[in-house]
Write a protein that holds these residues in place. Structure first.
Motif, PDB file in Angstrom:
ATOM      1  N   ALA A  48       0.815  -1.208   0.000  1.00 56.21           N
ATOM      2  CA  ALA A  48       0.000   0.000   0.000  1.00 56.21           C
ATOM      3  C   ALA A  48       0.852   1.263   0.000  1.00 56.21           C
ATOM      4  CB  ALA A  48      -0.929  -0.003   1.208  1.00 56.21           C
ATOM      5  N   GLY A  49       1.937   1.244   0.719  1.00 56.55           N
ATOM      6  CA  GLY A  49       2.807   2.417   0.754  1.00 56.55           C
ATOM      7  C   GLY A  49       3.343   2.780  -0.610  1.00 56.55           C
ATOM      8  N   GLU A  50       3.656   1.773  -1.401  1.00 56.56           N
ATOM      9  CA  GLU A  50       4.175   2.005  -2.756  1.00 56.56           C
ATOM     10  C   GLU A  50       3.160   2.735  -3.617  1.00 56.56           C
ATOM     11  OE1 GLU A  50       5.180  -0.744  -6.704  1.00 56.56           O
ATOM     12  OE2 GLU A  50       5.176  -1.656  -4.704  1.00 56.56           O
ATOM     13  N   LEU A  51       1.866   2.500  -3.375  1.00 51.31           N
ATOM     14  CA  LEU A  51       0.815   3.076  -4.208  1.00 51.31           C
ATOM     15  C   LEU A  51       0.400   4.475  -3.782  1.00 51.31           C
ATOM     16  CD1 LEU A  51      -1.411  -0.096  -4.691  1.00 51.31           C
ATOM     17  CD2 LEU A  51       0.289   0.849  -6.266  1.00 51.31           C
ATOM     18  N   CYS A  52       0.962   4.964  -2.664  1.00 58.17           N
ATOM     19  CA  CYS A  52       0.606   6.321  -2.236  1.00 58.17           C
ATOM     20  C   CYS A  52       1.835   7.143  -1.868  1.00 58.17           C
ATOM     21  CB  CYS A  52      -0.386   6.294  -1.083  1.00 58.17           C
ATOM     22  SG  CYS A  52       0.239   5.592   0.454  1.00 58.17           S
ATOM     23  N   GLY A  53       3.023   6.674  -2.291  1.00 55.90           N
ATOM     24  CA  GLY A  53       4.226   7.463  -2.099  1.00 55.90           C
ATOM     25  C   GLY A  53       4.826   7.415  -0.712  1.00 55.90           C
ATOM     26  N   LEU A  54       4.524   6.358   0.054  1.00 57.73           N
ATOM     27  CA  LEU A  54       5.070   6.212   1.397  1.00 57.73           C
ATOM     28  C   LEU A  54       5.935   4.962   1.493  1.00 57.73           C
ATOM     29  CD1 LEU A  54       1.910   7.076   3.544  1.00 57.73           C
ATOM     30  CD2 LEU A  54       3.849   8.571   3.011  1.00 57.73           C
ATOM     31  N   ASP A  55       6.587   4.781   2.637  1.00 58.66           N
ATOM     32  CA  ASP A  55       7.355   3.569   2.880  1.00 58.66           C
ATOM     33  C   ASP A  55       6.412   2.369   2.976  1.00 58.66           C
ATOM     34  OD1 ASP A  55       9.683   5.060   2.957  1.00 58.66           O
ATOM     35  OD2 ASP A  55       9.636   5.289   5.151  1.00 58.66           O
ATOM     36  N   ALA A  56       7.000   1.184   2.916  1.00 59.45           N
ATOM     37  CA  ALA A  56       6.199  -0.040   2.980  1.00 59.45           C
ATOM     38  C   ALA A  56       5.389  -0.105   4.267  1.00 59.45           C
ATOM     39  CB  ALA A  56       7.110  -1.255   2.872  1.00 59.45           C
ATOM     40  N   THR A  57       4.148  -0.582   4.134  1.00 60.16           N
ATOM     41  CA  THR A  57       3.242  -0.686   5.279  1.00 60.16           C
ATOM     42  C   THR A  57       3.028  -2.128   5.726  1.00 60.16           C
ATOM     43  OG1 THR A  57       1.291  -0.898   3.858  1.00 60.16           O
ATOM     44  CG2 THR A  57       1.993   1.355   4.468  1.00 60.16           C
ATOM     45  N   GLY A  58       3.349  -3.084   4.856  1.00 54.98           N
ATOM     46  CA  GLY A  58       3.038  -4.479   5.133  1.00 54.98           C
ATOM     47  C   GLY A  58       1.638  -4.877   4.705  1.00 54.98           C
TER      48      GLY A  58
END
Length: 348
Positions: A48-58
């Protein structure tokens, strides 16, 4: 101080608005991302983080609705391009409340009666609620008018003028195909009017219902202005003589007079034939009553950054509404049903 509850939230879709709500959930002090549903096959399996410009969320994106309903989330932020009532009913029946930026749920009475019965039955099964919100329609057509009329004892008329300078919006599909800019004026037809009427009419009716104001009908009218010469905008070229601005008015009428009015002024240039009186991007609200008001709201954002900034106006209100919708009684909950939406901006 009594601790405030936290909520597990699923993001449904990760497009223009969805990516913004997704990021807001990840960064929110009292929301926890529980899952992510995507429509595009290439996005499935992404963090999810990749799809909103953030670090990995798991949290890994899925296209399996069964995975989503099995999560036991408190709420789903439903932000797809089109509403699928089968999906919505499955989510509600599973026990997940829904906050959506789709326009179908601003007023329960504006839904097709059969659809309304299905949605309300799903809410009863899941003991859940659904709320539709956003910036326009939503904040500017419901929340703000209800606040402004709270200091009136007589309302003769309320008009919301929306201005949007689209000259730097690099979205050819949106401007030329969906909105009809760059086309002959004759192609501006009833279909375009009906889309806007169906989007904003329920908000006007909701405000009227809440204020106990009788409306006889909600009508839409439209007009266009053309480019007297070719105009180069970020999305392409508007040929001379084609639509360069459009003004669509949705009015709630009583005894032949407009009581509530939403008027959209969407334009790609101010060099128009005929000339129009246009303001910078933003909203202008006038209240004619025993406590008259004139409110000007402008977006202090350079036009070349507007496309990157404007999703926040819609996405943030939906995110801020999550706790209020989770606490609401089951059913279709409108702006008038919920308490005033107050943002949580810190951990306390």
């Amino acid at each position: 101080m009594i601790p405030r509850p936290s909520y597990r939230v699923v993001q449904w879709a990760s497009g223009n608005i969805g990516a913004r709500t997704l990021r807001a959930v990840v960064e929110h002090p009292r929301l926890t991302l529980a899952g992510l549903y995507v429509h595009t096959p290439a996005k499935a399996g992404s963090d999810a983080g990749e799809l909103c410009g953030l670090d990995a969320t798991g949290i890994i994106a899925t296209r399996d609705i069964d995975e989503i309903t099995a999560l036991g989330a408190d709420c789903v932020l439903y932000t797809p391009r089109a509403c699928d009532f089968d999906e919505v009913c499955r989510l509600l029946a599973s026990g997940a409340n829904v906050v959506t930026t789709r326009g179908e749920f601003h007023r329960a009475g504006s839904l097709d009666p059969a659809v309304r019965r299905r949605v309300e039955a799903a809410c009863d099964r899941g003991r859940t609620s659904i709320h539709g919100t956003g910036s326009s329609p939503g904040f500017i057509t419901e929340a703000l008018p209800l606040v402004l009329t709270s200091i009136q004892r007589r309302l003769d008329g309320l008009t919301i003028d929306e201005f949007a300078d689209l000259s730097r919006r690099d979205s050819p599909g949106l401007l030329f195909e969906v909105m009809g800019f760059g086309k002959p004026p004759a192609e501006f037809d009833e279909r375009r009017l009906s889309v806007v009427r169906d989007s904003f009419g329920p908000s006007l009716r909701l405000v009227a219902d809440t204020l106990s104001l009788r409306l006889d009908s909600v009508e839409a009218t439209g007009e266009v202005a053309t480019a007297p010469r070719p105009v180069h905008i970020a999305a392409g070229v508007l040929p001379a003589g084609t639509v360069a601005a459009q003004r669509i008015t949705v009015e709630g009428l009583r005894d032949g007079r407009p009581v509530l009015r939403f008027r959209a002024h969407w334009y790609c240039t101010t060099d128009l034939g005929p000339a129009w009186d246009l303001r910078p991007t933003g909203w202008h609200v006038t209240v004619d009553g025993d406590a008259p008001l004139d409110v000007d709201i402008r977006f202090p954002v350079p036009l070349d950054r507007m496309a990157a900034t404007s999703p926040s106006y819609t996405a943030n209100r939906a995110v801020n509404a999550v706790p209020f919708v989770c606490a609401a009684p089951p059913g279709i909950r409108t702006t008038a049903d919920l308490p005033q939406i107050v943002a949580v901006l810190g951990p306390s």
